[in-house]
Design a protein around this motif. Structure first.
Motif, PDB file in Angstrom:
ATOM      1  N   HIS A 192       5.208  13.701  -2.557  1.00 20.07           N
ATOM      2  CA  HIS A 192       5.117  14.318  -4.105  1.00 20.07           C
ATOM      3  C   HIS A 192       6.012  15.484  -3.812  1.00 20.07           C
ATOM      4  N   THR A 193       5.855  15.977  -2.827  1.00 26.32           N
ATOM      5  CA  THR A 193       6.362  17.634  -2.477  1.00 26.32           C
ATOM      6  C   THR A 193       7.917  17.681  -2.583  1.00 26.32           C
ATOM      7  N   GLU A 194       8.577  16.468  -2.547  1.00 26.53           N
ATOM      8  CA  GLU A 194       9.921  16.348  -2.653  1.00 26.53           C
ATOM      9  C   GLU A 194      10.416  16.243  -4.050  1.00 26.53           C
ATOM     10  N   PHE A 195       9.557  16.341  -4.932  1.00 24.47           N
ATOM     11  CA  PHE A 195      10.052  16.349  -6.517  1.00 24.47           C
ATOM     12  C   PHE A 195       9.612  17.431  -6.988  1.00 24.47           C
ATOM     13  N   THR A 196      10.347  18.081  -8.120  1.00 27.31           N
ATOM     14  CA  THR A 196      10.122  19.213  -8.547  1.00 27.31           C
ATOM     15  C   THR A 196       9.254  18.920  -9.979  1.00 27.31           C
ATOM     16  N   ASP A 197       9.400  17.627 -10.420  1.00 28.87           N
ATOM     17  CA  ASP A 197       8.218  17.434 -11.529  1.00 28.87           C
ATOM     18  C   ASP A 197       7.555  16.092 -11.449  1.00 28.87           C
ATOM     19  N   ARG A 198       6.274  15.997 -12.265  1.00 28.68           N
ATOM     20  CA  ARG A 198       5.544  14.667 -11.948  1.00 28.68           C
ATOM     21  C   ARG A 198       6.197  13.413 -12.563  1.00 28.68           C
ATOM     22  N   GLU A 199       7.122  13.583 -13.426  1.00 33.51           N
ATOM     23  CA  GLU A 199       7.784  12.430 -14.046  1.00 33.51           C
ATOM     24  C   GLU A 199       8.805  11.893 -12.853  1.00 33.51           C
ATOM     25  N   VAL A 230       0.869  -1.129  -0.051  1.00 33.75           N
ATOM     26  CA  VAL A 230      -0.129  -0.033   0.027  1.00 33.75           C
ATOM     27  C   VAL A 230       0.976   1.201   0.191  1.00 33.75           C
ATOM     28  N   PHE A 231       0.746   1.829  -0.963  1.00 27.45           N
ATOM     29  CA  PHE A 231       1.366   3.076  -1.200  1.00 27.45           C
ATOM     30  C   PHE A 231       0.902   4.675  -0.719  1.00 27.45           C
ATOM     31  N   SER A 232       1.405   5.427  -0.197  1.00 31.36           N
ATOM     32  CA  SER A 232       0.801   6.805  -0.171  1.00 31.36           C
ATOM     33  C   SER A 232       1.766   8.224  -0.497  1.00 31.36           C
ATOM     34  N   ASN A 233       1.356   9.282  -1.203  1.00 28.86           N
ATOM     35  CA  ASN A 233       2.013  10.352  -1.129  1.00 28.86           C
ATOM     36  C   ASN A 233       2.104  11.006   0.126  1.00 28.86           C
ATOM     37  N   LYS A 234       1.244  10.594   1.114  1.00 26.26           N
ATOM     38  CA  LYS A 234       1.050  11.292   2.503  1.00 26.26           C
ATOM     39  C   LYS A 234       1.253  10.548   3.404  1.00 26.26           C
ATOM     40  N   GLU A 235       2.307  10.741   4.376  1.00 25.17           N
ATOM     41  CA  GLU A 235       2.805   9.955   5.432  1.00 25.17           C
ATOM     42  C   GLU A 235       1.593   9.793   6.498  1.00 25.17           C
ATOM     43  N   ASP A 253       7.051   9.753 -10.339  1.00 29.04           N
ATOM     44  CA  ASP A 253       6.145   9.056 -10.881  1.00 29.04           C
ATOM     45  C   ASP A 253       7.443   8.012 -11.016  1.00 29.04           C
ATOM     46  N   ALA A 254       8.514   8.252 -11.433  1.00 35.07           N
ATOM     47  CA  ALA A 254       9.712   7.131 -11.645  1.00 35.07           C
ATOM     48  C   ALA A 254       9.953   6.590 -10.457  1.00 35.07           C
ATOM     49  N   ALA A 255       9.994   7.468  -9.133  1.00 35.85           N
ATOM     50  CA  ALA A 255      10.394   6.904  -7.796  1.00 35.85           C
ATOM     51  C   ALA A 255       9.226   5.964  -7.307  1.00 35.85           C
ATOM     52  N   MET A 256       7.741   6.357  -7.834  1.00 34.43           N
ATOM     53  CA  MET A 256       6.875   5.457  -7.447  1.00 34.43           C
ATOM     54  C   MET A 256       7.069   4.100  -7.872  1.00 34.43           C
ATOM     55  N   VAL A 257       7.341   4.086  -9.392  1.00 34.32           N
ATOM     56  CA  VAL A 257       7.464   3.051 -10.081  1.00 34.32           C
ATOM     57  C   VAL A 257       8.497   1.884  -9.356  1.00 34.32           C
ATOM     58  N   ARG A 258       9.559   2.665  -9.034  1.00 34.49           N
ATOM     59  CA  ARG A 258      10.716   2.024  -8.203  1.00 34.49           C
ATOM     60  C   ARG A 258      10.212   1.330  -7.246  1.00 34.49           C
ATOM     61  N   ALA A 259       9.340   2.004  -6.201  1.00 34.19           N
ATOM     62  CA  ALA A 259       9.115   1.593  -5.139  1.00 34.19           C
ATOM     63  C   ALA A 259       8.068   0.504  -5.268  1.00 34.19           C
ATOM     64  N   LEU A 260       7.056   0.646  -6.065  1.00 37.43           N
ATOM     65  CA  LEU A 260       6.221  -0.421  -6.411  1.00 37.43           C
ATOM     66  C   LEU A 260       6.904  -1.678  -6.926  1.00 37.43           C
TER      67      LEU A 260
END
Ligand code: GRF
Length: 201
Positions: free
Chosen positions: A58-65, A33-38, A68-75
């Motif tokens: 998501h606030t740690e990133f300057t762009d959506r891509e 289970v993944f969240s962008n909010k702790e 998203d790349a960090a999410m893909v790695r985590a999942l």
């Protein structure tokens, strides 16, 4: 099927998915289970059931891509092959969608294509519709737009408060999202352009 469920808030749909997986109604393992909010309560629901969690803000990133790349790695680290958005309040870019082609579902609290956006139930109540409902659909780059897997409707009491209608729709969501995920897990969903066919039904 190894499912990642993405939440930003309460996670009542996540809870319904967990309950249906545990009851054997969805042939899947919830890999993460993944969240962008702790502080998303959905994370607590996952931990209560011994399901791994991951958080990237998501606030740690300057762009959506990059997010998203960090999410893909985590999942992918958790072995996920399918993604269910369950109150996940971020748009996804091709960086994410291309990593899970036609394996990303979302639930929306209105009968699409009516009332897309973040307040679908309230917009429907304000408009004065006589039928409301929810939609499970594949996710594409446009908001609340991809091919429809299942919809369910309920009659609307004229003048009902938006919050009350939202509660009724949410209870409907808890029934239809597990159904769509069960079909996905059984590999019964076929796409013909925008048209979704459920094999064997
Ligand atoms: C639901 O209404 C869902 O349709 C929408 O966000 C809400 C999430 O609720 N996408 P919950 O977090 O599952 O309780």
């Amino acid at each position: 099927m190894k499912l990642a469920v993405l939440v930003s808030g309460s996670g009542s749909n996540l809870q319904s998915i967990i309950d249906h997986v545990e009851a054997g109604h969805i042939a899947a393992e919830i890999a993460v289970v993944f969240s962008n909010k702790e502080d998303a309560y959905g994370l607590t629901r996952a931990r209560n059931h011994g399901i791994p969690t991951a958080v990237i803000q998501h606030t740690e990133f300057t762009d959506r891509e990059a997010f998203d790349a960090a999410m893909v790695r985590a999942l992918q680290e958790h072995g996920a092959d399918t993604v269910a958005l369950a109150g996940f309040m971020r748009m996804l870019t091709p960086v994410f969608l291309n990593a899970f082609p036609m394996r990303v579902l979302n639930i929306h609290p209105a009968l699409l294509p009516s009332f897309p956006g973040t307040h679908g139930q309230h917009d429907a109540a304000t408009f004065g519709v006589r039928l409301a409902g929810c939609t499970v659909h594949f996710v594409d780059e446009k908001m609340d737009h991809g091919p429809v897997v299942i919809q369910a409707a309920l009659p609307v009491t004229p003048g009902i408060a938006g919050d009350d209608l939202a509660g009724q729709i949410l209870r409907l969501e808890h029934r239809v999202y597990p159904q769509a995920l069960a079909w996905m897990a059984q590999d019964r969903i076929r796409l013909d352009g925008r048209i979704v066919h459920i094999e064997g039904s």
